[in-house]
Design a protein around this motif. Structure first.
Motif, PDB file in Angstrom:
ATOM      1  N   PRO A  29      56.064  38.805  39.395  1.00 12.43           N
ATOM      2  CA  PRO A  29      55.492  37.512  39.967  1.00 12.43           C
ATOM      3  C   PRO A  29      56.316  36.633  41.128  1.00 12.43           C
ATOM      4  N   THR A  30      55.493  35.848  41.841  1.00 13.83           N
ATOM      5  CA  THR A  30      56.043  34.885  42.691  1.00 13.83           C
ATOM      6  C   THR A  30      56.387  33.511  41.923  1.00 13.83           C
ATOM      7  N   HIS A  36      50.431  33.021  34.438  1.00 17.65           N
ATOM      8  CA  HIS A  36      48.940  32.922  33.695  1.00 17.65           C
ATOM      9  C   HIS A  36      48.742  33.998  33.090  1.00 17.65           C
ATOM     10  N   GLY A  38      46.518  36.091  33.536  1.00 22.82           N
ATOM     11  CA  GLY A  38      46.226  37.212  34.501  1.00 22.82           C
ATOM     12  C   GLY A  38      47.367  37.938  34.783  1.00 22.82           C
ATOM     13  N   ASN A  39      48.435  37.190  35.088  1.00 20.21           N
ATOM     14  CA  ASN A  39      50.016  37.587  35.590  1.00 20.21           C
ATOM     15  C   ASN A  39      50.492  38.578  34.314  1.00 20.21           C
ATOM     16  N   PRO A  42      49.607  42.895  33.912  1.00 19.59           N
ATOM     17  CA  PRO A  42      50.653  44.057  34.216  1.00 19.59           C
ATOM     18  C   PRO A  42      51.824  43.879  33.608  1.00 19.59           C
ATOM     19  N   GLY A 228      49.174  44.933  39.679  1.00 20.14           N
ATOM     20  CA  GLY A 228      47.792  44.663  39.755  1.00 20.14           C
ATOM     21  C   GLY A 228      46.981  45.146  40.916  1.00 20.14           C
ATOM     22  N   ASP A 230      44.948  44.125  42.938  1.00 17.96           N
ATOM     23  CA  ASP A 230      44.904  43.336  44.315  1.00 17.96           C
ATOM     24  C   ASP A 230      45.880  43.752  45.190  1.00 17.96           C
ATOM     25  N   LEU A 231      47.016  44.262  44.442  1.00 15.24           N
ATOM     26  CA  LEU A 231      48.082  44.454  45.403  1.00 15.24           C
ATOM     27  C   LEU A 231      47.865  45.904  46.138  1.00 15.24           C
ATOM     28  N   ASN A 258      46.365  48.038  37.350  1.00 16.22           N
ATOM     29  CA  ASN A 258      45.762  47.315  36.350  1.00 16.22           C
ATOM     30  C   ASN A 258      44.546  46.697  37.068  1.00 16.22           C
ATOM     31  N   ALA A 259      43.415  46.543  36.128  1.00 16.70           N
ATOM     32  CA  ALA A 259      42.125  46.050  36.799  1.00 16.70           C
ATOM     33  C   ALA A 259      42.394  44.556  35.993  1.00 16.70           C
ATOM     34  N   PHE A 260      41.593  43.462  36.686  1.00 14.32           N
ATOM     35  CA  PHE A 260      41.992  42.023  36.701  1.00 14.32           C
ATOM     36  C   PHE A 260      41.570  41.711  35.211  1.00 14.32           C
ATOM     37  N   LEU A 261      42.288  40.483  34.866  1.00 17.82           N
ATOM     38  CA  LEU A 261      41.829  39.737  33.604  1.00 17.82           C
ATOM     39  C   LEU A 261      40.808  38.792  34.270  1.00 17.82           C
ATOM     40  N   LYS A 267      37.956  36.758  38.757  1.00 17.75           N
ATOM     41  CA  LYS A 267      39.445  37.225  38.455  1.00 17.75           C
ATOM     42  C   LYS A 267      39.963  35.696  38.092  1.00 17.75           C
ATOM     43  N   MET A 268      40.865  35.604  37.074  1.00 19.12           N
ATOM     44  CA  MET A 268      41.698  34.736  36.885  1.00 19.12           C
ATOM     45  C   MET A 268      42.635  34.491  37.784  1.00 19.12           C
TER      46      MET A 268
END
Ligand code: AMP
Ligand code: ZN
Length: 478
Positions: A29-30, A36, A38-39, A42, A228, A230-231, A258-261, A267-268
């Motif tokens: 994470p950043t 959250h 969602g993070n 993964p 995730g 989105d990356l 991984n797909a999103f939560l 997307k969260m």
């Protein structure tokens, strides 16, 4: 074991580069805020992949970074009037607390971007020397057009991307040779943290960070790179371009995403504001329930967060925990088996009991089959439930202690592979702790340091830390 590889868009047999070893990098994470849930997806998913690989006997070198220099961190620092470092240190510490509470094991190494700047400058320089990068007024860009395989991970059509390219441009980036070129190094703006470099005083782009940290801690070629979905684009696509052009060899063999939560099928995310932090969730639920909820879906399926699903997860976990405590009770009330091995005098199971155990072991096979099929935790959990049902209906205190123990161990172990804690923690009483400390002192006096360490570790597992002081040994609970 088969894993789905985003690169080939199909499941492939898992063959590590080096037999028995797995080199795995997960984008972290950043750190500018509490993470959250969602993070957390993964984190939980790939921690489970790691645990399963270890269960299969692999030695896993697991690296996961903290992105600790970024526009959002700087913005937050300015908002609070403190340094960017103070913000990132604070949220790294908070993130580690959340990870521990979710039973996500610390990585073998957690590199931080700001501590790896030299390596980044070196990689950018190599890319410049090879003609893959160019400098415009202190900003260094990657020359995407020069890497023929660009787009191979995200399976994107580059011409389409280029024609829609203006939308990829960020203000100030119009000096790029091509809309798909991306930043490797950017000059500082007023009030931003910066490092000296041959091109300008500034800081690295986000993508180069992971290429460098992965290379430094795992080597040029690794087995698994994950994060995730989105990356995939542009982050991982860009990592591949940088690493493969710099090193002249493939970067990662398997790409897992991984797909999103989601919440209400969206997307969260921080930017949409539709998120719950792990900390908030921990006030309402046991975080083991969150972990169970995450693993109840396959990692490549979108997962919708709702109170109902969390309640269902809570009930499911409770069912397993009840079975575990029931087995424990049976174990304590059953007697040792009476059949013995003539030679070793060890208790052996009667043939009827061996059949019962074989029945239980069948669920372990089912569990492994599910996990061998691209880490299908949903089916693995189904196998655990079947084992629970089987144990509930086949074991009583009329069985031998050895049989009950074996089934109990199997159930706890399978849950453990998923990182689920299902045994009740037995609180050590103060008197027990004092007694163990005395035993440790005695062991040390007798120069039995192995035993002394064992006791220290046993106490550590229960959250008890020992402090050797001049006045004797002091202890505290975590
Ligand atoms: P970030 O801090 O945004 O870079 O995210 C850290 C990790 O969390 C990345 O692997 C992201 O792909 C992942 N992530 C962020 N939001 C979600 C979400 N809603 N569902 C699943 N993964 C997510
Ligand atoms: Zn990354």
């Amino acid at each position: 074991m088969r894993v789905y590889n985003t690169l080939s868009k199909r499941k492939e047999e898992f063959v590590p580069l080096e037999p028995g070893k797995v080199k795995m990098y997960v984008c972290g994470p950043t750190v500018y805020n509490l993470i959250h849930i969602g993070n957390a997806r993964p984190m939980i998913v790939f921690d489970t992949v790691r645990r399963y690989l270890e269960h299969k006997g692999y030695e896993v070198n697991y690296v996961s970074n903290f992105t600790d220099v970024d526009d959002k961190i700087i913005a937050k620092a300015n908002e609070e009037g403190v340094s960017a470092q103070e913000i990132s240190e604070r949220y790294i510490a908070e993130c580690k607390k959340d990870m521990e509470a979710m039973n996500v094991r610390p990585a073998t190494t957690h590199p931080r971007a700001t501590q790896e700047i030299d390596g980044m400058i070196e990689m950018i320089q190599t890319l410049m020397d090879k003609g893959y990068a160019y400098n415009v007024d202190g900003t260094v860009y990657f020359r995407t057009r020069k890497f023929a395989e660009y787009g191979k991970l995200s399976h994107k059509n580059l011409d389409d991307l280029r024609s829609g390219g203006r939308s990829l441009l960020v203000t100030g980036e119009d000096q790029k040779e091509d809309p798909l070129d991306f930043v490797l190094w950017k000059p500082k703006k007023e009030g931003e943290p910066f490092w000296p470099s041959p091109w300008s005083e500034g800081r690295p782009g986000w993508h180069i960070e992971c290429s460098v940290m992965s290379k430094k801690y795992l080597g040029e070629e690794i087995d698994i790179h994950a994060g995730g979905e989105d990356l995939i684009f542009p982050h991982h696509e860009n990592e591949i371009a940088q690493s493969e052009c710099c090193n002249g060899r493939p970067f990662a063999k398997y790409w897992l995403h991984n797909a999103f939560l989601n919440i209400d099928n969206r997307k969260m995310s921080k930017s949409l504001g539709n998120f719950f932090t792990v900390r908030e969730i921990s006030e309402k639920y046991d975080l083991q329930v969150l972990r169970f909820f995450m693993l109840s879906a396959h990692y490549r399926s979108p997962l919708n967060f709702s109170a109902d699903l969390m309640e269902a997860a809570g009930n499911g976990l409770e069912r397993i925990r009840n079975a575990v405590s029931n087995l424990k009770y049976i174990m304590e009330n059953s007697s040792a088996g009476t059949e013995q091995n003539a030679a070793s005098e060890e208790v052996v199971l009667t043939s009827a009991e061996q059949d019962i155990l074989a029945g239980a072991k069948a669920y372990e096979t089912k569990f492994d089959e599910a996990m061998d099929d691209d880490f299908n935790t949903a089916d693995a959990i189904a196998a655990i439930f079947e084992l629970v049902k089987y144990a509930n209906s086949n074991l009583t205190s009329a069985n031998s202690k050895e049989l009950v123990q074996a089934v109990y161990g199997e159930l706890v172990d399978l849950c453990g592979i998923l990182g689920l804690i299902v045994e009740e923690k037995e609180e050590l009483l103060d008197a027990d702790i004092e007694a163990l400390i005395e035993a440790r002192q005695a062991a040390r006096k007798a120069k039995n340091f192995a035993r002394a360490d064992e006791i220290r570790n046993q106490l550590a597992e229960q959250g008890i830390t020992l402090l050797d002081t001049r006045e004797g040994v002091k202890w505290k609970r975590a």
